[in-house]
Write a protein that holds these residues in place. Structure first.
Motif, PDB file in Angstrom:
ATOM      1  N   ALA A 229     -77.599 -31.151  55.478  1.00 39.77           N
ATOM      2  CA  ALA A 229     -76.991 -30.041  54.726  1.00 39.77           C
ATOM      3  C   ALA A 229     -76.565 -30.111  53.276  1.00 39.77           C
ATOM      4  O   ALA A 229     -76.867 -29.285  52.479  1.00 39.77           O
ATOM      5  CB  ALA A 229     -75.553 -29.863  55.351  1.00 39.77           C
ATOM      6  N   TYR A 233     -78.700 -27.423  50.631  1.00 36.88           N
ATOM      7  CA  TYR A 233     -78.035 -26.606  49.819  1.00 36.88           C
ATOM      8  C   TYR A 233     -77.486 -27.124  48.479  1.00 36.88           C
ATOM      9  O   TYR A 233     -76.652 -26.313  48.024  1.00 36.88           O
ATOM     10  CB  TYR A 233     -76.539 -26.097  50.711  1.00 36.88           C
ATOM     11  CG  TYR A 233     -76.727 -25.382  51.862  1.00 36.88           C
ATOM     12  CD1 TYR A 233     -77.562 -24.004  52.056  1.00 36.88           C
ATOM     13  CD2 TYR A 233     -76.904 -25.947  53.201  1.00 36.88           C
ATOM     14  CE1 TYR A 233     -77.751 -23.343  53.051  1.00 36.88           C
ATOM     15  CE2 TYR A 233     -77.385 -25.253  54.279  1.00 36.88           C
ATOM     16  CZ  TYR A 233     -77.664 -23.937  54.274  1.00 36.88           C
ATOM     17  OH  TYR A 233     -77.815 -23.326  55.404  1.00 36.88           O
ATOM     18  N   ILE A 263     -75.318 -21.650  48.015  1.00 38.77           N
ATOM     19  CA  ILE A 263     -74.468 -20.841  48.696  1.00 38.77           C
ATOM     20  C   ILE A 263     -73.436 -20.424  47.799  1.00 38.77           C
ATOM     21  O   ILE A 263     -72.960 -21.109  46.943  1.00 38.77           O
ATOM     22  CB  ILE A 263     -73.595 -21.810  49.592  1.00 38.77           C
ATOM     23  CG1 ILE A 263     -74.535 -22.370  50.841  1.00 38.77           C
ATOM     24  CG2 ILE A 263     -72.499 -20.943  50.384  1.00 38.77           C
ATOM     25  CD1 ILE A 263     -74.041 -22.905  51.973  1.00 38.77           C
ATOM     26  N   GLU A 268     -72.368 -16.821  53.569  1.00 40.17           N
ATOM     27  CA  GLU A 268     -73.333 -18.071  53.662  1.00 40.17           C
ATOM     28  C   GLU A 268     -72.652 -19.268  53.879  1.00 40.17           C
ATOM     29  O   GLU A 268     -73.240 -20.195  54.600  1.00 40.17           O
ATOM     30  CB  GLU A 268     -73.854 -18.261  52.246  1.00 40.17           C
ATOM     31  CG  GLU A 268     -74.792 -16.786  51.764  1.00 40.17           C
ATOM     32  CD  GLU A 268     -75.439 -16.919  50.491  1.00 40.17           C
ATOM     33  OE1 GLU A 268     -75.021 -17.965  49.780  1.00 40.17           O
ATOM     34  OE2 GLU A 268     -76.571 -15.938  50.184  1.00 40.17           O
ATOM     35  N   LEU A 272     -73.650 -21.894  57.236  1.00 42.05           N
ATOM     36  CA  LEU A 272     -73.691 -23.351  57.321  1.00 42.05           C
ATOM     37  C   LEU A 272     -72.658 -23.894  58.512  1.00 42.05           C
ATOM     38  O   LEU A 272     -73.126 -24.870  58.999  1.00 42.05           O
ATOM     39  CB  LEU A 272     -73.341 -23.879  56.013  1.00 42.05           C
ATOM     40  CG  LEU A 272     -73.133 -25.684  55.796  1.00 42.05           C
ATOM     41  CD1 LEU A 272     -74.396 -26.221  56.462  1.00 42.05           C
ATOM     42  CD2 LEU A 272     -72.845 -25.822  54.494  1.00 42.05           C
ATOM     43  N   GLU A 275     -74.469 -23.897  61.607  1.00 46.93           N
ATOM     44  CA  GLU A 275     -75.369 -24.794  61.607  1.00 46.93           C
ATOM     45  C   GLU A 275     -74.842 -26.002  62.086  1.00 46.93           C
ATOM     46  O   GLU A 275     -75.278 -26.822  63.004  1.00 46.93           O
ATOM     47  CB  GLU A 275     -76.098 -24.842  60.547  1.00 46.93           C
ATOM     48  CG  GLU A 275     -77.041 -23.632  60.025  1.00 46.93           C
ATOM     49  CD  GLU A 275     -77.772 -23.797  58.823  1.00 46.93           C
ATOM     50  OE1 GLU A 275     -77.399 -24.567  58.079  1.00 46.93           O
ATOM     51  OE2 GLU A 275     -78.441 -22.557  58.243  1.00 46.93           O
TER      52      GLU A 275
END
Length: 301
Positions: A229, A233, A263, A268, A272, A275
């Motif tokens: 992640a 991002y 993000i 948004e 995440l 996810e």
């Protein structure tokens, strides 16, 4: 719910089985004048009490009470297991001291044939209960601890059986004068061996009470998901904390944003969050997941 009922039933079987072995072991041990069999019966009697404690604690944990236990009741599980491990350690230390005293007094005369018959029956029945629990256990630490106790009882009974068979053979030789030392020697050896498992249980569950880091496998799974992640991002930094208490894994992730972070709004951020929640699913455990974002690293660390 099915898994919970199954775990509860397994704990009940363990308790009834321990009570049966306690009565049989203590009675048979007194008749055969065997400290080893009495030790086995006492171990089963303590196991019976500890099994009831586990069953009560397990039932208590299953009842939701979010008003009083806002972080859940999982802390009860390691507390109970630590108490169980401590009780077994105390019993083993008492048995060690008793066997040493018997050895210094010249041993103990035992009805070897009767004692060997008990050991054979106990070994077969303990092994049956252990494998039944092992094949049906879920992810409850209570059930795992109970299975560990039955494994110890199986090993104990098998060791007793071997010792009494050897004593019967020894009794037919010129070394028959050593026969009285067999029973207390077995108690000494088995008690010292048994200390290893409850000590390990005590240490592992004390780590949970202290909220120390969980197993390497759990840490690696969380760390890999966080790093993916972070790269995806363009977060500047992350602070991740993980611990395990009972059946719940507590995961706290704090991302520090940068100018390059891709993000830009709450929607948004929630994508995440979804996810990571999916990626951090660990089979057999509940999850307490907290994800935070900040521009100032002091709030992350």
């Amino acid at each position: 719910m099915k898994s919970n009922n199954q775990d509860s039933n397994i704990l009940k079987i363990s308790a009834y089985g321990a009570l049966f072995f306690a009565v049989m072991g203590i009675s048979w041990g007194i008749i055969a004048n065997s400290q080893m069999i009495i030790f086995d019966g006492l171990y089963s009697f303590i196991s019976f009490g500890l099994s009831l404690l586990s069953l009560f604690a397990y039932s208590f944990i299953q009842k939701e009470d979010q008003k009083r236990f806002q972080y859940g009741k999982d802390i009860i599980e390691p507390l109970v297991i630590i108490f169980k491990a401590s009780a077994i350690i105390a019993m083993c230390l008492f048995a060690v001291s008793s066997s040493i005293i018997d050895l210094l007094k010249g041993g103990r005369d035992v009805a070897l044939g009767s004692a060997a018959m008990y050991a054979l029956i106990a070994t077969v029945l303990c092994m049956f209960v252990y494998f039944m629990m092992k094949t049906k256990q879920g992810n409850s630490e209570f059930v795992r601890a109970e299975a560990a106790q039955w494994l110890m009882d199986t090993i104990l009974s098998a060791a007793v059986l071997s010792g009494f068979v050897m004593a019967l053979m020894l009794n037919q030789t010129t070394l028959s004068f050593l026969t009285p030392y067999v029973d207390p020697t077995m108690v000494l050896i088995v008690s010292l061996y048994f200390l290893k498992m409850p000590i390990r249980m005590l240490i592992n569950n004390a780590k949970e009470l202290l909220m120390m880091a969980p197993s390497t496998d759990i840490q690696n799974q969380v760390e890999q998901a966080v790093q993916r992640a972070k790269v995806k991002y363009n977060f500047y930094e992350d602070a991740t904390r993980v611990t395990k208490v009972g059946k719940t894994i507590f995961i706290e992730i704090n991302f520090v944003l940068s100018k390059e972070t891709t993000i830009h709004n709450v929607d948004e951020l929630d994508v995440l969050r979804e996810e990571l929640d999916t990626e951090l699913h660990i089979e057999g455990y509940n999850k307490w997941f907290t994800l935070s974002f900040t521009n100032d690293r002091k709030w992350a660390f």
